[in-house]
Design an enzyme around this catalytic site. Structure first.
Site, PDB file in Angstrom:
ATOM      1  N   ASP A  48       1.241  -7.652   2.284  1.00 54.71           N
ATOM      2  CA  ASP A  48       1.369  -6.217   2.003  1.00 54.71           C
ATOM      3  C   ASP A  48       2.834  -5.776   1.836  1.00 54.71           C
ATOM      4  OD1 ASP A  48       0.930  -3.510   1.777  1.00 54.71           O
ATOM      5  OD2 ASP A  48      -0.429  -3.385   3.494  1.00 54.71           O
ATOM      6  N   HIS A  77       0.827  -1.216   0.000  1.00 54.42           N
ATOM      7  CA  HIS A  77       0.000   0.000   0.000  1.00 54.42           C
ATOM      8  C   HIS A  77       0.860   1.263   0.000  1.00 54.42           C
ATOM      9  CE1 HIS A  77       0.183  -0.059   4.541  1.00 54.42           C
ATOM     10  NE2 HIS A  77       0.108   1.244   4.380  1.00 54.42           N
ATOM     11  N   SER A 130       4.046   2.272   8.388  1.00 49.23           N
ATOM     12  CA  SER A 130       3.864   1.221   7.411  1.00 49.23           C
ATOM     13  C   SER A 130       5.152   0.986   6.660  1.00 49.23           C
ATOM     14  CB  SER A 130       2.758   1.575   6.439  1.00 49.23           C
ATOM     15  OG  SER A 130       1.553   1.173   7.002  1.00 49.23           O
TER      16      SER A 130
END
Ligand code: ARG
Ligand code: ASP
Length: 726
Positions: A229, A93, A661
């Protein structure tokens, strides 16, 4: 009486001073002073200098903050070096925008994934930066030089800005480094971060979204999780290993340090540590601020976004083209929308407002316990409360102006960019060519992902909400005009305005820009979408923003004082500063949690869970055939755990937030065991109040990453670059 109050004071001071285990986002240069003992007790095997040392290569040198050319100090994600050839891994992402940018209907890398099979095939991305932290320094004394408690707030802010600029300029002078000074503890301290910023970051690979975004927005912010991810990039440098803009001549950057990758995996209770660039948290707000956020602002913002998402979703489901165009936008809108909802529930469950009120009560008693304290701190919480009351209507008007106005219809957002062009006068003739060229470029980017029928629905629906939820004094004039002229029929307005506007039709706009003359300014200013955009923007800038800022400036001052007071009151507590997009270290342990009555979650998930969720009928759970085959053949290479399962994700107690992230998740030896990418639903209020019982960060197990690169993508050549330890 005196005795009693002393006793009371002692009790008050003791209560609430304990640092909760695992909470905190720590400053790397202060680990030695505040944390290392604690960390080692928890299992950490290395020293503070192994993490942060300005004289030799250390673990921090294997971490990058990912930013954009225009705002390199605002790190949207974190990445880490996993080879000595500049190879970095981050989340899918985080790379999503880049992956989407390279995607077309013919080469749909979002759908099919992408793997460069050699360095020549890596894809160039404009505007992505990777920053290495060179060093940090406490510059509080210089920044606050000559400022006293009596300095007027506006003067104070100006002086601070001037001092900061001076420090930054001096640091950057005669150096390739970039400097950024930021406020910590609500402006009670200031730290300088010095970075080396690389500008040529190329896409190496990404799995298909069916893996990298498995579970999609359905599973987002949730545990148990099965999302692969990750994506990989490579940093390039000039031949001297220094930052350079993209050039064919650039070579893979050779970092001072890269992470060893451990195949040992994780067990419940293991020490884990996360390094990265957490963006924003507000742990020290008062109850009234929380009240405004959770009872007024966020519920309205959620309502607006629900509408947006419903409209986008319907069109994305109906057309693969619209799906490509809107998937990144959709995910962007959905992400905070979902988190806000989790926050509200989590804070309620924690009784956060009552807890804050209790602390504020103690604070007030303490603040009144001596004349010296009284002068500094008495009454400030109540003062803040009054300010938040005053702020409420204006804050709501601001939410609508931004969410339903400026960021409402895409054409409106786009039209705002033309304000300067429309107002260009004869004397500005020399700026014309550049400006038009810039706008042509924006226009190309804009229309690539623009679907007018979707936007028309957005425009009508959002204007209707905007006008329906605020009284006229908080509405931009043009919205009132439209409502009256069309008798509340915003669909009819949208139909007409959009068919007449140049901002909804690429050809019309290109024709206009193609041979643009100053005299065209009039045509722009008469364009109905421009008129609306201008009115919303003007209203926001002149009626909302100044009032809002004025009150916020006052709360800023009080919040700074409150923070200083808290630190003075709870002398034995080790405080950590709110996240501000600077490098932090988080540590905790691998752990499942009790989610609610009778529901307890394990600390890790496996490929079995992906197969359990597999459902070709549901977009978010449609497992690629090749992954199914690998599963059934149990073809896991040496990446399986001791039980023979293929691990996918794990949960831990690290106190992380947005920006973390892609952060490296490390074991007690500083080896890479995972990639941070999310938090668990029940604990997403951790940006406002952390609870060790229930707040969990969610990480991708590095073994799943290697398995996918090796077995699924067939890009095993990348593994040869890595330093994998058993
Ligand atoms: N919630 C994660 C974070 O805040 C992941 C967001 C991206 N994924 C998504 N399905 N929208 O960034
Ligand atoms: N998903 C977030 C990010 O992109 C991480 C988090 O908020 O926990 O940084």
């Amino acid at each position: 009486m005196k005795k009693l109050s002393l006793l009371l004071m002692a009790v008050l001071l003791f209560m609430g001073t304990q640092v909760k285990a695992d909470e905190g986002m720590w400053i790397p240069m202060l680990l030695e002073k505040y944390n290392i003992e604690d960390m080692q007790k928890a299992g950490f095997k290395l020293s503070a200098a192994d993490i942060y040392d300005i004289n030799k290569a250390c673990l921090k040198d294997a971490v990058v903050g990912l930013g954009r050319e225009g705002s390199p100090f605002h790190h949207f994600c974190t990445g880490e070096l996993i080879s000595d050839k500049g190879l970095i891994v981050t989340n899918h992402h985080c790379g999503y925008g880049a992956i989407q940018n390279h995607s077309t209907l013919e080469h749909d890398y979002l759908k099919d994934g992408f793997w460069a099979m050699s360095q020549d095939e890596e894809l160039v991305n404009e505007g992505i930066t990777a920053s290495f932290l060179i060093r940090m320094e406490d510059v509080t004394a210089q920044v606050l030089d000559s400022i006293t408690d009596d300095t007027k707030e506006e003067v104070r802010q100006k002086m601070i800005a001037r001092h900061i600029k001076k420090i930054q300029d001096a640091t950057e002078k005669d150096s390739d480094y970039r400097a950024s000074v930021k406020a910590f503890f609500n402006g009670n301290q200031y730290f300088l971060s010095v970075y080396e910023i690389y500008k040529d970051v190329r896409l190496v690979g990404a799995p298909p979204s069916a893996i990298g975004k498995f579970g999609g927005d359905t599973d987002n912010w949730m545990w148990p999780r099965h999302t692969g991810d990750f994506s990989m990039f490579r940093i390039y440098a000039n031949k001297d290993n220094k930052p350079a803009s993209y050039s064919k001549e650039n070579v893979p950057m050779k970092p001072k340090q890269s992470f060893k990758i451990s195949l040992k995996g994780v067990h419940e209770g293991d020490f884990t540590m996360v390094f990265g660039y957490p963006g924003t948290t507000t742990e020290y707000l008062t109850s009234d601020a929380l009240d405004l956020m959770t009872k007024v602002d966020n519920p309205h913002k959620i309502k607006i976004r629900t509408k947006k998402l419903d409209l986008m979703r319907a069109d994305m489901d109906a057309s693969p083209m619209v799906r490509i165009q809107y998937s990144a936008k959709y995910a962007g809108v959905a992400n905070s929308w979902k988190r806000w909802q989790g926050e509200i529930t989590g804070l309620k469950r924690l009784n956060a407002i009552a807890k804050k009120k209790e602390l504020e009560g103690k604070f007030e008693i303490w603040a009144n316990s001596s004349d010296g304290l009284k002068k500094k701190y008495a009454g400030i919480v109540a003062e803040m409360g009054a300010l938040y009351k005053e702020l409420t209507p204006i804050s709501l008007a601001r939410d609508y102006a931004i969410e339903a106005g400026i960021r409402g219809s895409e054409a409106v957002t786009f039209a705002v960019k033309f304000k300067k062009l429309a107002s260009l006068a004869k004397k500005d003739q020399d700026q014309l060519a550049d400006l038009v060229a810039e706008l042509k470029k924006s226009s190309e980017e804009f229309f690539k992902n623009y679907n007018n029928p979707t936007d028309k629905k957005l425009l009508a629906a959002l204007l209707k909400m905007y006008s329906g939820n605020l009284t006229d004094e908080y509405l931009p004039k043009e919205i009132v005009n439209i409502r009256e002229k069309y008798n509340g029929d915003f669909e009819a307005y949208a139909e007409k305005a959009m068919s007449k506007s140049v901002f909804t039709d690429e050809n019309k706009l290109n024709n206009l820009l193609g041979n643009y003359k100053l005299s065209f300014g009039k045509r722009l200013t008469k364009d109905p979408i421009f008129v609306l955009a201008n009115s919303i923007y003007f209203f926001y800038e002149s009626e909302i923003s100044p009032v809002y800022s004025k009150i916020i400036t006052k709360t800023t001052k009080l919040q700074r004082t409150y923070m200083a007071g808290l630190m003075e009151m709870q002398k034995d507590r080790t405080f950590y500063p709110d996240a501000n997009s600077t490098f932090r270290v988080h540590y905790g342990k691998v752990a499942g949690y009790k989610a609610r009555n009778a529901v307890t979650y394990d600390y890790y998930t496996t490929l079995d869970g992906i197969i359990e969720k597999d459902n070709p009928e549901i977009f978010d759970y449609d497992v690629p055939q090749k992954l199914r085959d690998l599963y059934h053949a149990k073809d896991f290479g040496n990446y399986a755990n001791a039980k023979g399962e293929m691990p996918v994700c794990f949960a831990a107690t690290n106190h992380t937030t947005g920006g973390n992230s892609g952060s490296p998740v490390l074991n007690a030896n500083g080896e890479l065991i995972g990639l941070n990418f999310d938090r668990a639903w029940e604990g997403v209020m951790s940006d406002l109040m952390y609870d060790p019982e229930i707040c969990r960060n969610v990480s991708l197990d590095i073994r799943y990453v290697l398995f996918l690169v090796d077995k699924f993508a067939g890009a095993g050549y990348l593994l040869d670059e890595m330093n994998i330890v058993q």
